[in-house]
Design an enzyme around this catalytic site. Sequence first.
Site, mmCIF file in Angstrom:
data_model
loop_
_atom_site.group_PDB
_atom_site.id
_atom_site.type_symbol
_atom_site.label_atom_id
_atom_site.label_comp_id
_atom_site.label_asym_id
_atom_site.label_seq_id
_atom_site.Cartn_x
_atom_site.Cartn_y
_atom_site.Cartn_z
ATOM 1 N N ASP A 8 -4.965 -2.629 0.093
ATOM 2 C CA ASP A 8 -5.327 -1.442 -0.666
ATOM 3 C C ASP A 8 -6.729 -1.012 -0.229
ATOM 4 O OD1 ASP A 8 -5.424 0.492 -2.865
ATOM 5 O OD2 ASP A 8 -6.819 -0.941 -3.785
ATOM 6 N N MET A 9 -7.079 0.221 -0.494
ATOM 7 C CA MET A 9 -8.389 0.713 -0.054
ATOM 8 C C MET A 9 -9.371 0.851 -1.209
ATOM 9 S SD MET A 9 -7.257 3.349 3.005
ATOM 10 C CE MET A 9 -8.947 3.593 3.535
ATOM 11 N N ASP A 10 -9.200 1.856 -2.060
ATOM 12 C CA ASP A 10 -10.157 2.094 -3.134
ATOM 13 C C ASP A 10 -10.155 0.941 -4.140
ATOM 14 O OD1 ASP A 10 -11.103 5.086 -2.772
ATOM 15 O OD2 ASP A 10 -8.954 5.029 -2.352
ATOM 16 N N THR A 42 -2.125 2.299 0.698
ATOM 17 C CA THR A 42 -3.015 3.055 -0.173
ATOM 18 C C THR A 42 -2.321 4.234 -0.842
ATOM 19 O OG1 THR A 42 -5.083 4.350 -0.157
ATOM 20 C CG2 THR A 42 -3.753 4.405 1.846
ATOM 21 N N GLY A 43 -2.917 4.674 -1.924
ATOM 22 C CA GLY A 43 -2.460 5.907 -2.540
ATOM 23 C C GLY A 43 -3.015 7.132 -1.852
ATOM 24 N N LYS A 195 4.279 1.126 -3.594
ATOM 25 C CA LYS A 195 3.721 0.324 -2.500
ATOM 26 C C LYS A 195 4.573 -0.910 -2.218
ATOM 27 C CE LYS A 195 -1.202 1.468 -3.030
ATOM 28 N NZ LYS A 195 -2.558 0.886 -3.130
ATOM 29 N N ASP A 218 -6.202 -3.881 -6.405
ATOM 30 C CA ASP A 218 -6.957 -3.939 -7.655
ATOM 31 C C ASP A 218 -6.365 -3.107 -8.774
ATOM 32 O OD1 ASP A 218 -9.121 -1.265 -8.058
ATOM 33 O OD2 ASP A 218 -7.800 -1.410 -6.322
ATOM 34 N N ASN A 221 -1.301 0.746 -9.340
ATOM 35 C CA ASN A 221 -0.406 1.158 -8.259
ATOM 36 C C ASN A 221 -0.241 0.079 -7.192
ATOM 37 O OD1 ASN A 221 -3.118 1.575 -7.461
ATOM 38 N ND2 ASN A 221 -2.540 3.163 -6.004
#
Length: 270
Positions: A8-10, A42-43, A195, A218, A221
């Site tokens: 995941d990114m953010d 990622t979203g 995801k 985190d 999602n």
Amino acid sequence: MIKLIALDMDGTLLNNDKHIAEAQKKAIKKAAQAGIKIVLCTGRPLFGVEPLYKELDFDEEEYVILNNGCEIRETKNWSLVDSHTLTKDEIVDLYNFGKGYNLDFTLFDEKHYFCVGKPNEYTVRDGNFVYVPITEIDLDEAISGKYTIFKGMYVGDPEEVDRFQKNIPENVKKLYEFVRSQVSILEAMPSGVNKGTALKDFARRLGIDKSEVMALGDGNNDIEMLEYADFGIAMSNGTEAAKKAAKYVTDTNENDGVAKAIYKYVFNEN
């Protein structure tokens, strides 16, 4: 043995300033050079990923899963490997569901962050996070067939998003995949798309079993991918739901949690 790492990114790979710390880059690079496939999961849309992906400086091309599972792309030329999209009727339905609430209805194709109407401050801020201005659009233009729409979002004051989310009818919840990715954002994807489903399909394409998959995230999602991977690892700064879905918990996104997890579970290093 871990063969695939989904990131995941953010709130996970990115620190709170939306940057990738050098320790994270170094650990990811080491894993990639050891032959482990890396997929950003990622979203974010494509245009919100490309600049950050370049910072990772991979020696070989990798893959990205975008828009919470609606797209899988290879990074060689950013071509689609697989995708799920919203139909014209679904876009109209989602727009109508949001009537009566003080929320923006936004849509994404591969180049645009659309807002049906004038964007509010929350939408503008979110556009800044993914490096694009908001493109105002009307509903007729959105369903004109000119654009391939991957997902929609309801964006606004967190209390108003709360009110909307609580009032979504049960029959509507069965038609779409809703996820509260941020306090000010409720996302809507085609039914069954998240995801976790995307990561499962991607791993199958590569012939990798879930016992060989590490996933780090985190947020809410990220729940399905954390549940899918045998090495599902939540960030310490993550939501309680994400931590409950994970098998392990690492440090925060501000304290190199991704790097620490890679060294511990991939390389058996502290």
